[in-house]
Structures are given as C-alpha cells and as structure tokens.
Design an enzyme around this catalytic site. Structure first.
Site, PDB file in Angstrom:
ATOM      1  N   GLU A 136       0.752  -1.292  -0.084  1.00 11.55           N
ATOM      2  CA  GLU A 136       0.102   0.021   0.006  1.00 11.55           C
ATOM      3  C   GLU A 136       0.826   1.145  -0.112  1.00 11.55           C
ATOM      4  O   GLU A 136       1.680   1.557   0.939  1.00 11.55           O
ATOM      5  CB  GLU A 136      -0.974  -0.244   1.328  1.00 11.55           C
ATOM      6  CG  GLU A 136      -2.345   0.748   0.951  1.00 11.55           C
ATOM      7  CD  GLU A 136      -2.238   2.068   0.665  1.00 11.55           C
ATOM      8  OE1 GLU A 136      -2.996   2.575  -0.220  1.00 11.55           O
ATOM      9  OE2 GLU A 136      -1.545   2.825   1.313  1.00 11.55           O
ATOM     10  N   CYS A 148       5.184  -2.730  -8.567  1.00  7.23           N
ATOM     11  CA  CYS A 148       3.772  -2.341  -7.779  1.00  7.23           C
ATOM     12  C   CYS A 148       3.857  -0.947  -7.239  1.00  7.23           C
ATOM     13  O   CYS A 148       4.476   0.088  -7.755  1.00  7.23           O
ATOM     14  CB  CYS A 148       3.043  -3.315  -7.310  1.00  7.23           C
ATOM     15  SG  CYS A 148       1.279  -2.839  -7.216  1.00  7.23           S
ATOM     16  N   ARG A 150      -1.592   5.801  -9.719  1.00 10.78           N
ATOM     17  CA  ARG A 150      -1.537   4.763  -8.532  1.00 10.78           C
ATOM     18  C   ARG A 150      -2.408   3.684  -8.706  1.00 10.78           C
ATOM     19  O   ARG A 150      -1.890   2.640  -8.349  1.00 10.78           O
ATOM     20  CB  ARG A 150      -1.771   5.771  -7.473  1.00 10.78           C
ATOM     21  CG  ARG A 150      -1.613   4.948  -6.085  1.00 10.78           C
ATOM     22  CD  ARG A 150      -1.975   6.236  -4.939  1.00 10.78           C
ATOM     23  NE  ARG A 150      -2.087   5.474  -3.699  1.00 10.78           N
ATOM     24  CZ  ARG A 150      -3.187   4.667  -3.296  1.00 10.78           C
ATOM     25  NH1 ARG A 150      -4.498   4.794  -3.948  1.00 10.78           N
ATOM     26  NH2 ARG A 150      -3.189   4.114  -2.156  1.00 10.78           N
ATOM     27  N   ILE A 193      -1.848  -7.032  -9.117  1.00  9.80           N
ATOM     28  CA  ILE A 193      -2.874  -6.722  -7.916  1.00  9.80           C
ATOM     29  C   ILE A 193      -2.997  -5.303  -7.477  1.00  9.80           C
ATOM     30  O   ILE A 193      -2.080  -4.747  -6.899  1.00  9.80           O
ATOM     31  CB  ILE A 193      -2.075  -7.412  -6.540  1.00  9.80           C
ATOM     32  CG1 ILE A 193      -1.815  -8.987  -7.112  1.00  9.80           C
ATOM     33  CG2 ILE A 193      -3.095  -7.258  -5.495  1.00  9.80           C
ATOM     34  CD1 ILE A 193      -1.006  -9.646  -5.956  1.00  9.80           C
ATOM     35  N   HIS A 201       3.888  -8.289 -10.348  1.00 13.18           N
ATOM     36  CA  HIS A 201       4.585  -8.854  -9.182  1.00 13.18           C
ATOM     37  C   HIS A 201       5.314 -10.192  -9.600  1.00 13.18           C
ATOM     38  O   HIS A 201       4.902 -11.267  -9.366  1.00 13.18           O
ATOM     39  CB  HIS A 201       3.685  -9.369  -7.937  1.00 13.18           C
ATOM     40  CG  HIS A 201       3.111  -8.230  -7.102  1.00 13.18           C
ATOM     41  ND1 HIS A 201       3.385  -7.783  -6.060  1.00 13.18           N
ATOM     42  CD2 HIS A 201       2.125  -7.251  -7.381  1.00 13.18           C
ATOM     43  CE1 HIS A 201       2.938  -6.836  -5.581  1.00 13.18           C
ATOM     44  NE2 HIS A 201       1.727  -6.443  -6.597  1.00 13.18           N
ATOM     45  N   GLU A 217       7.547 -11.557  -7.967  1.00 12.19           N
ATOM     46  CA  GLU A 217       7.895 -12.262  -6.985  1.00 12.19           C
ATOM     47  C   GLU A 217       7.060 -13.124  -6.563  1.00 12.19           C
ATOM     48  O   GLU A 217       7.384 -14.358  -5.809  1.00 12.19           O
ATOM     49  CB  GLU A 217       8.291 -11.411  -5.774  1.00 12.19           C
ATOM     50  CG  GLU A 217       7.121 -10.847  -5.170  1.00 12.19           C
ATOM     51  CD  GLU A 217       6.557  -9.542  -5.704  1.00 12.19           C
ATOM     52  OE1 GLU A 217       5.541  -8.933  -5.257  1.00 12.19           O
ATOM     53  OE2 GLU A 217       6.952  -9.095  -6.957  1.00 12.19           O
TER      54      GLU A 217
END
Length: 254
Positions: A47, A78, A108, A142, A201, A203
């Site tokens: 966030e 992200c 954003r 995400i 992402h 990862e």
C-alpha cells in the site's frame, strides 16, 4: 554484497523468498544506515501511501534518494514503481512523498480496486533475448498502477492490452484517439539507467528472470551476488516444474 529489500510493509517476504530460490542473500531494510551494507535494492509492492508514511516516519526518503543517485541498481514492483516515479496521479487526498529518479508519470490505481486484480501473458522480447526463457512473462497485477508517460531516456520493456469494455478505471488521457479500437495498451515495465520498475509482481511467480536483468550504464544487476546465470537457472526451474517437485514456502502462480 547482499540485496536489500525495503521491509516497511507489503510483499517484502515474497521478494526475500524469491532471492533465496536463486541463491542470493536478501536483507530487510528498515533504517537508513542499513542501505550502506547492500549493493542493490528492491522496493516491493504494498500500500504505497502506508509505505510512504512509514518511510517518512523513519526518515528514509533522503537515504533512498541518495541510493538511487549513486547509480546502484534499484527495482520497484507495483507500489515500488510509484515510489520511484517522478510524478504520480490518482493519489489519495494530500498525496504522498516519492523517492523519484524515474522519468515517468504513473497512475497510482489505474486498474481499479482489489477485485479487478488479474494475470496476463506479457510479450517480453528483450527479456527473453538477454535472459533466456520463453518470449512471454506471466504477470500478476494486484490493484496495480500503470505508467501513463515516459521521458526520452526511459526504455519500455512491456505493455499490457486492456479491453475497452473491461471494467477498469481508465485514465481519460489514454482513451484519446482510441475510440475505434477494442483495446488500449498501457506501459507496465520500464528501465532507466540503474532503475527497473514493474507494475506487476514477479516475486509471486516461478519466473525469476527479472532478478537477473542488467542495469545500464554500469551493467550491474539486481542480484550481482548471484553466481548463476538467468538462462541456466530458468532451465532448472522448468525441470523443477516438469518433475512436479514440492512447492516452495510461498504460493507460486504457474
């Protein structure tokens, strides 16, 4: 030296697990002085507003900006992409502080809310040419940002096509001139000098090629401490999946 992972909030544990899978030591970074002991840095997803408030609380912004200016490899995923952008739109009321250094404007929350998260196969010809593996990358988005504009020194690595009838929060500037098209493309991965940034992402996947990307002009890489090559490691990964070995300690999206 080890690879630092900013560990204020978000998916820093997932990055650390990915580094372990490729034999690289990852170090959690929460204080400015800890940056002196790492050769490169990953700013994870999370966030972004919360991460910015925590970074401000721990007086990390001056040290992070200096780390970027020193030319050491830095990768933002992200929320990390938002951190590294010179300009961000679609922020919460009051905005947030940015590290900067990446000549781009990022939206954003371009793709909408959490329920509008998705996965997509991205064509990545340069990544395949330099690091081996397939010509596409399975990307996990995400509540992801998107890059609206880039400067002349920024290299676009990947874009994603978004159907015009998809229920997402489009930025009006990207719809101009596309009324007759069924899809719009937005930038989701870029590289500029020592900075790599992805809206998705890596990862959260078994594909570790992004961790080996060379960062010009110094030709350093995020995982400079690694003794293996991306192509040879990716071959090992394919064998791993083919033989259906037990999963690692974190979820893997195949």
């Amino acid at each position: 030296m080890a690879v630092g992972v900013l560990a204020l909030q978000g998916s820093f544990n997932e990055h650390l697990a990915a580094l372990r899978r490729i034999g690289v030591k990852g170090v959690e970074i929460r204080k400015a002085e800890q940056l002196e002991n790492v050769s490169s840095l990953i700013i994870p997803g999370g966030e972004s507003t919360t991460m910015a408030k925590l970074a401000e609380l721990h007086n990390l912004f001056p040290a992070l900006r200096e780390f970027v200016k020193m030319g050491k490899p830095v990768w933002g995923t992200c929320a990390g992409l938002i951190f590294l952008a010179d300009k961000a739109t679609g922020q919460k009321t009051g905005g947030q502080e940015l590290v900067g250094g990446l000549d781009c404007t990022v939206h954003r929350n371009f793709f909408g809310s959490q329920i509008q998260s998705f996965e997509a196969e991205l064509p990545v010809p340069e990544l395949a040419a330099t690091e081996g593996g397939p010509p596409s990358f399975r990307a996990v988005f995400i509540r992801a940002p998107a890059i609206l504009e880039v400067g002349p020194g920024v290299e676009v690595l990947a874009s994603v096509s978004v159907p015009s009838n998809k229920n997402v929060d489009f930025n009006p500037a990207l719809q101009e001139g596309s009324a007759e098209s069924d899809t719009s493309k937005v930038i989701v991965a870029v590289k500029q000098g020592n900075i790599l940034a992805t809206a998705f992402h890596p990862e959260l996947t078994i594909d570790s090629r992004c961790y080996f990307m060379k960062m010009s002009p110094s030709n350093n890489e995020i995982t400079a401490a690694s003794s293996s090559s991306s192509s040879s490691y990716y071959a090992d990964q394919e064998s791993y999946l083919y033989n259906k070995q037990p999963k690692t300690d974190l979820p893997i999206y195949e």
